[in-house]
Design a protein around this motif. Structure first.
Motif, PDB file in Angstrom:
ATOM      1  N   CYS A 118       0.837  -1.210   0.000  1.00  0.00           N
ATOM      2  CA  CYS A 118       0.000   0.000   0.000  1.00  0.00           C
ATOM      3  C   CYS A 118       0.865   1.251   0.000  1.00  0.00           C
ATOM      4  CB  CYS A 118      -0.927   0.011   1.206  1.00  0.00           C
ATOM      5  SG  CYS A 118      -2.370  -1.071   1.067  1.00  0.00           S
ATOM      6  N   ASN A 135      -8.443  -4.345  -0.322  1.00  0.00           N
ATOM      7  CA  ASN A 135      -7.900  -5.285   0.661  1.00  0.00           C
ATOM      8  C   ASN A 135      -8.931  -6.367   0.960  1.00  0.00           C
ATOM      9  OD1 ASN A 135      -5.467  -3.872   0.898  1.00  0.00           O
ATOM     10  ND2 ASN A 135      -6.278  -2.533   2.496  1.00  0.00           N
ATOM     11  N   THR A 162      -7.048  -0.179   6.081  1.00  0.00           N
ATOM     12  CA  THR A 162      -7.918   0.204   4.972  1.00  0.00           C
ATOM     13  C   THR A 162      -8.652   1.506   5.287  1.00  0.00           C
ATOM     14  OG1 THR A 162      -8.252  -2.156   4.510  1.00  0.00           O
ATOM     15  CG2 THR A 162      -9.758  -0.615   3.441  1.00  0.00           C
ATOM     16  N   VAL A 176     -10.249   3.293  -1.850  1.00  0.00           N
ATOM     17  CA  VAL A 176      -9.767   2.234  -0.960  1.00  0.00           C
ATOM     18  C   VAL A 176     -10.971   1.457  -0.448  1.00  0.00           C
ATOM     19  CG1 VAL A 176      -8.351   1.663   1.039  1.00  0.00           C
ATOM     20  CG2 VAL A 176      -7.864   3.755  -0.247  1.00  0.00           C
ATOM     21  N   ALA A 178     -12.472  -2.300   1.497  1.00  0.00           N
ATOM     22  CA  ALA A 178     -12.319  -3.565   2.231  1.00  0.00           C
ATOM     23  C   ALA A 178     -13.438  -4.510   1.823  1.00  0.00           C
ATOM     24  CB  ALA A 178     -12.372  -3.319   3.736  1.00  0.00           C
TER      25      ALA A 178
END
Length: 233
Positions: A118, A135, A162, A176, A178
């Motif tokens: 990242c 992620n 995250t 971003v 999750a």
């Protein structure tokens, strides 16, 4: 578009790679076997001649190899548009009874690898004002599993990473996300007598990844939870 996927020759990672190749993404992959990577990349290119696919043998439990992989990607791709941190290791045990190295091993693979990648590619995305980090976390990040205590801790750490990156990169137009899968039918369940319809299919996770990548520029899917219809196993 260029995408990087960790843990990409088996399970969810492999299915995600197939789905992204079909969508026209160039790919750089890592796993613990160069032979498996090379064979898989040839398979992806044969099915999708318009793409580029390559990879590097990487043991994500070794910090030096993770950094080597990051350097390899930067040599191959001028720009990384998508980073998918999928690699993970699962050791079922309670925290009080597990071996001393269980947490450290899972933290390195499940969290530190994502942290390093990242940072490596997130900085470039920030410069370019574009990109998407996904992620692959776990429902264990949301509701701890006592029988997999350290695993739950590492996935909760990945979720926290995250969330922090989401806030940090928001103003730079970098997405971003999750994704939290529940019990998913992959190689780790090989030989089980549990019916397949009690699991999430790896294809479900791959479809979710692609759906995230296809959203409009103004939409960020923060967190997506996928559970088996009848509950986790």
């Amino acid at each position: 578009m260029n995408a990087v996927i960790t843990g990409a020759t088996k399970g969810m990672g492999r299915t995600i790679a197939v789905k992204l190749a079909q969508a026209g993404f160039n790919l750089i992959l890592c796993s613990r076997s160069q032979h498996e990577i090379d064979d898989f990349c040839q398979e992806l290119i044969a099915a999708n001649p318009q793409i580029i696919a390559s990879g590097l043998k990487t043991d994500c439990s070794n910090p030096a190899e993770v950094k080597r992989f990051a350097n390899f990607v930067q040599q191959q791709f001028e720009t990384v548009h998508v980073l998918i941190n999928n690699v993970g290791v699962f050791h079922p045990a309670s925290i009080l009874d597990e071996e001393e190295d269980v947490l450290a091993t899972q933290m390195q693979v499940n969290f530190n690898t994502a942290y390093v990648l990242c940072r490596a590619f997130g900085r470039k995305m920030r410069e370019h004002k574009a990109g998407h980090i996904i992620n692959i976390c776990s429902v264990a990040a949301l509701n701890p599993v006592v029988a997999a205590g350290s695993y739950s801790v590492t996935k909760a750490a990945l979720l926290s990473l995250t969330k922090v990156l989401r806030e940090e990169l928001m103003e730079h137009k970098v997405k971003v996300t999750a994704i939290h899968p529940g019990s998913t039918l992959t190689n780790s369940w090989e030989g089980t007598s549990i019916p397949p319809d009690r699991f999430i299919a790896a294809e479900d996770v791959a479809e979710t990844v692609l759906a995230c990548l296809r959203m409009s520029p103004g939409a960020n899917p923060d967190e997506i939870v996928i559970r088996p219809l009848e509950g986790n196993l």
